[in-house]
Design an enzyme around this catalytic site. Structure first.
Site, PDB file in Angstrom:
ATOM      1  N   MET A  34       0.860  -1.204   0.000  1.00  0.00           N
ATOM      2  CA  MET A  34       0.000   0.000   0.000  1.00  0.00           C
ATOM      3  C   MET A  34       0.887   1.242   0.000  1.00  0.00           C
ATOM      4  O   MET A  34       1.640   1.477   0.949  1.00  0.00           O
ATOM      5  CB  MET A  34      -0.927  -0.001   1.223  1.00  0.00           C
ATOM      6  CG  MET A  34      -2.083  -0.974   1.102  1.00  0.00           C
ATOM      7  SD  MET A  34      -3.201  -0.885   2.507  1.00  0.00           S
ATOM      8  CE  MET A  34      -2.198  -1.601   3.798  1.00  0.00           C
ATOM      9  N   GLN A  90       8.066  -4.217  -4.722  1.00  0.00           N
ATOM     10  CA  GLN A  90       7.165  -4.123  -5.880  1.00  0.00           C
ATOM     11  C   GLN A  90       7.597  -3.039  -6.865  1.00  0.00           C
ATOM     12  O   GLN A  90       7.959  -1.934  -6.453  1.00  0.00           O
ATOM     13  CB  GLN A  90       5.740  -3.820  -5.415  1.00  0.00           C
ATOM     14  CG  GLN A  90       4.752  -3.982  -6.557  1.00  0.00           C
ATOM     15  CD  GLN A  90       3.337  -3.584  -6.198  1.00  0.00           C
ATOM     16  OE1 GLN A  90       3.085  -2.414  -5.914  1.00  0.00           O
ATOM     17  NE2 GLN A  90       2.421  -4.527  -6.225  1.00  0.00           N
ATOM     18  N   CYS A 120      -2.499  -1.559  -9.980  1.00  0.00           N
ATOM     19  CA  CYS A 120      -2.755  -0.145  -9.676  1.00  0.00           C
ATOM     20  C   CYS A 120      -3.671   0.439 -10.750  1.00  0.00           C
ATOM     21  O   CYS A 120      -3.379   0.409 -11.934  1.00  0.00           O
ATOM     22  CB  CYS A 120      -1.439   0.630  -9.620  1.00  0.00           C
ATOM     23  SG  CYS A 120      -1.700   2.302  -9.086  1.00  0.00           S
ATOM     24  N   LYS A 159       0.975  -9.104  -8.983  1.00  0.00           N
ATOM     25  CA  LYS A 159      -0.287  -8.773  -8.318  1.00  0.00           C
ATOM     26  C   LYS A 159      -1.193  -8.135  -9.365  1.00  0.00           C
ATOM     27  O   LYS A 159      -0.825  -7.127  -9.965  1.00  0.00           O
ATOM     28  CB  LYS A 159      -0.033  -7.805  -7.161  1.00  0.00           C
ATOM     29  CG  LYS A 159      -1.306  -7.373  -6.462  1.00  0.00           C
ATOM     30  CD  LYS A 159      -0.985  -6.755  -5.122  1.00  0.00           C
ATOM     31  CE  LYS A 159      -2.223  -6.246  -4.433  1.00  0.00           C
ATOM     32  NZ  LYS A 159      -2.691  -4.959  -4.968  1.00  0.00           N
ATOM     33  N   ASN A 222      -7.471 -11.508  -2.821  1.00  0.00           N
ATOM     34  CA  ASN A 222      -7.344 -10.192  -2.200  1.00  0.00           C
ATOM     35  C   ASN A 222      -8.592  -9.371  -2.474  1.00  0.00           C
ATOM     36  O   ASN A 222      -9.232  -9.501  -3.509  1.00  0.00           O
ATOM     37  CB  ASN A 222      -6.086  -9.489  -2.764  1.00  0.00           C
ATOM     38  CG  ASN A 222      -5.986  -8.022  -2.368  1.00  0.00           C
ATOM     39  OD1 ASN A 222      -6.011  -7.132  -3.224  1.00  0.00           O
ATOM     40  ND2 ASN A 222      -5.878  -7.744  -1.084  1.00  0.00           N
ATOM     41  N   GLY A 223      -8.901  -8.513  -1.489  1.00  0.00           N
ATOM     42  CA  GLY A 223     -10.006  -7.570  -1.655  1.00  0.00           C
ATOM     43  C   GLY A 223     -11.031  -7.691  -0.555  1.00  0.00           C
ATOM     44  O   GLY A 223     -11.768  -8.675  -0.475  1.00  0.00           O
ATOM     45  N   ASP A 224     -11.012  -6.698   0.355  1.00  0.00           N
ATOM     46  CA  ASP A 224     -12.044  -6.554   1.383  1.00  0.00           C
ATOM     47  C   ASP A 224     -12.049  -7.661   2.436  1.00  0.00           C
ATOM     48  O   ASP A 224     -13.083  -7.911   3.052  1.00  0.00           O
ATOM     49  CB  ASP A 224     -13.443  -6.466   0.750  1.00  0.00           C
ATOM     50  CG  ASP A 224     -13.594  -5.242  -0.147  1.00  0.00           C
ATOM     51  OD1 ASP A 224     -12.569  -4.709  -0.592  1.00  0.00           O
ATOM     52  OD2 ASP A 224     -14.726  -4.828  -0.404  1.00  0.00           O
ATOM     53  N   GLY A 246      -4.897  -5.811   3.000  1.00  0.00           N
ATOM     54  CA  GLY A 246      -4.353  -4.460   3.011  1.00  0.00           C
ATOM     55  C   GLY A 246      -5.008  -3.593   4.063  1.00  0.00           C
ATOM     56  O   GLY A 246      -4.587  -3.531   5.212  1.00  0.00           O
ATOM     57  N   ARG A 247      -6.124  -2.944   3.678  1.00  0.00           N
ATOM     58  CA  ARG A 247      -6.689  -1.893   4.528  1.00  0.00           C
ATOM     59  C   ARG A 247      -7.055  -2.362   5.926  1.00  0.00           C
ATOM     60  O   ARG A 247      -6.886  -1.615   6.893  1.00  0.00           O
ATOM     61  CB  ARG A 247      -7.895  -1.263   3.828  1.00  0.00           C
ATOM     62  CG  ARG A 247      -7.497  -0.422   2.620  1.00  0.00           C
ATOM     63  CD  ARG A 247      -8.679  -0.128   1.727  1.00  0.00           C
ATOM     64  NE  ARG A 247      -9.221  -1.347   1.148  1.00  0.00           N
ATOM     65  CZ  ARG A 247     -10.374  -1.421   0.506  1.00  0.00           C
ATOM     66  NH1 ARG A 247     -11.118  -0.343   0.341  1.00  0.00           N
ATOM     67  NH2 ARG A 247     -10.779  -2.565  -0.004  1.00  0.00           N
TER      68      ARG A 247
HETATM   69  C1  LIG Z   1      -3.735   3.554   0.222  1.00  0.00           C
HETATM   70  C2  LIG Z   1      -3.553   2.365  -0.690  1.00  0.00           C
HETATM   71  C3  LIG Z   1      -2.383   2.241  -1.390  1.00  0.00           C
HETATM   72  C4  LIG Z   1      -2.196   1.137  -2.239  1.00  0.00           C
HETATM   73  N1  LIG Z   1      -0.998   0.997  -2.878  1.00  0.00           N
HETATM   74  C5  LIG Z   1      -0.767  -0.131  -3.612  1.00  0.00           C
HETATM   75  C6  LIG Z   1       0.528  -0.392  -4.160  1.00  0.00           C
HETATM   76  O1  LIG Z   1       1.492   0.359  -3.960  1.00  0.00           O
HETATM   77  N2  LIG Z   1       0.677  -1.519  -4.905  1.00  0.00           N
HETATM   78  C7  LIG Z   1      -0.369  -2.406  -5.130  1.00  0.00           C
HETATM   79  O2  LIG Z   1      -0.177  -3.422  -5.805  1.00  0.00           O
HETATM   80  N3  LIG Z   1      -1.584  -2.187  -4.600  1.00  0.00           N
HETATM   81  C8  LIG Z   1      -1.795  -1.102  -3.836  1.00  0.00           C
HETATM   82  N4  LIG Z   1      -3.003  -0.924  -3.220  1.00  0.00           N
HETATM   83  C9  LIG Z   1      -4.039  -1.973  -3.347  1.00  0.00           C
HETATM   84  C10 LIG Z   1      -3.902  -2.994  -2.197  1.00  0.00           C
HETATM   85  O3  LIG Z   1      -2.699  -3.695  -2.273  1.00  0.00           O
HETATM   86  C11 LIG Z   1      -5.058  -4.002  -2.202  1.00  0.00           C
HETATM   87  O4  LIG Z   1      -5.038  -4.711  -3.404  1.00  0.00           O
HETATM   88  C12 LIG Z   1      -6.406  -3.338  -2.059  1.00  0.00           C
HETATM   89  O5  LIG Z   1      -6.398  -2.376  -1.030  1.00  0.00           O
HETATM   90  C13 LIG Z   1      -7.508  -4.372  -1.768  1.00  0.00           C
HETATM   91  O6  LIG Z   1      -7.198  -5.090  -0.598  1.00  0.00           O
HETATM   92  P1  LIG Z   1      -7.848  -4.734   0.829  1.00  0.00           P
HETATM   93  O7  LIG Z   1      -9.326  -4.692   0.625  1.00  0.00           O
HETATM   94  O8  LIG Z   1      -7.409  -5.840   1.737  1.00  0.00           O
HETATM   95  O9  LIG Z   1      -7.320  -3.391   1.230  1.00  0.00           O
HETATM   96  C14 LIG Z   1      -3.213   0.162  -2.394  1.00  0.00           C
HETATM   97  C15 LIG Z   1      -4.403   0.322  -1.681  1.00  0.00           C
HETATM   98  C16 LIG Z   1      -4.579   1.398  -0.827  1.00  0.00           C
HETATM   99  C17 LIG Z   1      -5.872   1.507  -0.049  1.00  0.00           C
END
Ligand SMILES: Cc1cc2nc3c(=O)[nH]c(=O)nc-3n(C[C@H](O)[C@H](O)[C@H](O)COP(=O)(O)O)c2cc1C
Length: 354
Positions: A34, A90, A120, A159, A222-224, A246-247
């Site tokens: 992130m 990454q 991204c 990813k 991945n996701g939520d 992630g979040r």
């Molecule tokens: C603030 C933020 C920054 C992120 N930066 C990246 C990143 O640098 N590289 C990447 O592959 N995904 C990035 N993501 C996506 C996350 O890796 C992840 O795929 C996405 O948040 C969904 O997962 P989650 O619901 O568990 O957060 C970012 C997401 C957020 C919210």
């Protein structure tokens, strides 16, 4: 945060080790990259609170254009340390030779795994053909992967999102091409790039289809994912080998330990009390200030809007914590954070001792 105990202890264990090339990951629960968040300070905090139950951490995305230029910002984000092993670094970009060169630079600087960002969706990356933009052009995406795999002697992972345009899940055919090109793991965020972070009904089928498309490499969903139940359901319903979070980990660096514990034992670990949360928030700020190149003020300003996440569950019902959030988002120095959090840390210890 973790409320439901859905572990079926008679079933085959869900948490089985995965291989990323020669690297074994014992617990397939991983921290999502992130930008602005998964810097060294946060990755360290996750490992301190979750140990090896967070099987893999990843840096924020690094630009292959910047890495391969004379830009002084190139090394700014080389913040990994050997004790973090195994960890991924990454990169993003869409030019195969540049991506290969960037990967080599990172491996020379100690990267244990190279992860290629094809997830991204933000326009400044994806519209230029990088990140999820690569999923519009599987040929170029495959060439990027081939070039990076050829250039480095560490495992390469990818990813992806489901695809770029809604309804066109290009991640599925790409997954097989990527495996054939030598990729050792694929992580799949179920949204399409065009969905951004819209709270749409989850489309986990795409994770299952990527898993079916590859022959033997592990696939992470991945996701939520916010709870153990989410993680368990995603793994059971899609057949994915692990999950990337992630979040939900922000403000909850213990989340991986809690999920792993429940999936292994059926026991729910108690949620950390306020003083542990306050200490974690303070540790986060201290390590960030100590280790970031940005200096104290910029580090504090970057982090201050996120520190309240350590207390989020209580903020709506506790006026003291609501006020703490109000004050935390206004700090500019570490000693101000210390002054705000110390009373919570010591008050709780006194309560426990009495
Ligand atoms: C603030 C933020 C920054 C992120 N930066 C990246 C990143 O640098 N590289 C990447 O592959 N995904 C990035 N993501 C996506 C996350 O890796 C992840 O795929 C996405 O948040 C969904 O997962 P989650 O619901 O568990 O957060 C970012 C997401 C957020 C919210």
């Amino acid at each position: 945060m973790l409320t439901s105990n859905t572990a079926n202890l008679n079933a085959e264990p869900l948490l089985k080790p995965i291989q990323i090339g020669p690297i074994q990951i014992d617990t397939p629960l991983t921290l999502a990259p992130m930008d602005g968040m998964t810097n060294y300070a946060f990755r360290r905090l996750v490992r301190e609170h979750s140990g090896s139950d967070c099987g893999l951490v990843c840096t924020e995305l690094l630009s292959s254009n910047i890495l391969t230029s004379a830009d002084p910002r190139a090394r700014h984000k080389f913040d990994w340390q050997a004790h973090e092993y195994p960890f991924a670094v990454q990169i993003f970009g869409n030019d195969p030779p540049k991506m290969a060169q960037a990967a080599k630079i990172l491996v020379d600087a100690g990267a244990a795994i190279i992860d290629i960002n094809m997830g991204c969706w933000v326009p400044k990356v994806a519209r230029k053909g990088g990140g999820a933009g690569l999923l519009r052009d599987i040929c170029t995406a495959t060439s990027v992967v081939e070039a990076v795999v050829k250039a480095v002697d560490v495992p390469v992972t990818v990813k992806v999102r489901a695809g770029y345009t809604e309804g066109e899940p290009t991640a599925i055919p790409f997954a097989r091409a990527a495996e054939d090109a030598g990729v050792k793991l694929i992580a799949v965020h179920w949204r399409f790039a065009s969905q951004g972070f819209r709270p749409d009904p989850p489309n986990w089928d795409v994770i299952a289809e990527v898993k079916n498309a590859v022959r033997s490499i592990p696939v992470l969903g991945n996701g939520d994912i916010r709870t153990t139940a989410d993680a368990q359901r995603m793994m059971t319903e899609t057949g994915c080998d692990g999950v990337m979070i992630g979040r939900a980990a922000t403000g909850h660096p213990w989340l991986f330990r809690h999920i792993a514990h429940l999936l292994r034992t059926g026991e729910v670990l108690p949620e950390p009390p306020i003083h542990i949360r306050a200490q974690a928030a303070l540790d986060h700020a201290r390590v960030m200030v100590e280790t970031s190149d940005y200096g104290e003020e910029r580090s504090v300003m970057e982090l201050r809007g996120r520190l309240h996440q350590y207390f989020d569950e209580f903020i709506d019902t506790d006026p003291i914590l609501a006020d703490l959030r109000y004050q935390l988002v206004r700090v500019t120095r570490l000693d101000q954070i210390e002054a705000l959090l110390h009373p919570l840390i010591t008050m709780q210890f006194e309560e426990m001792a009495s």
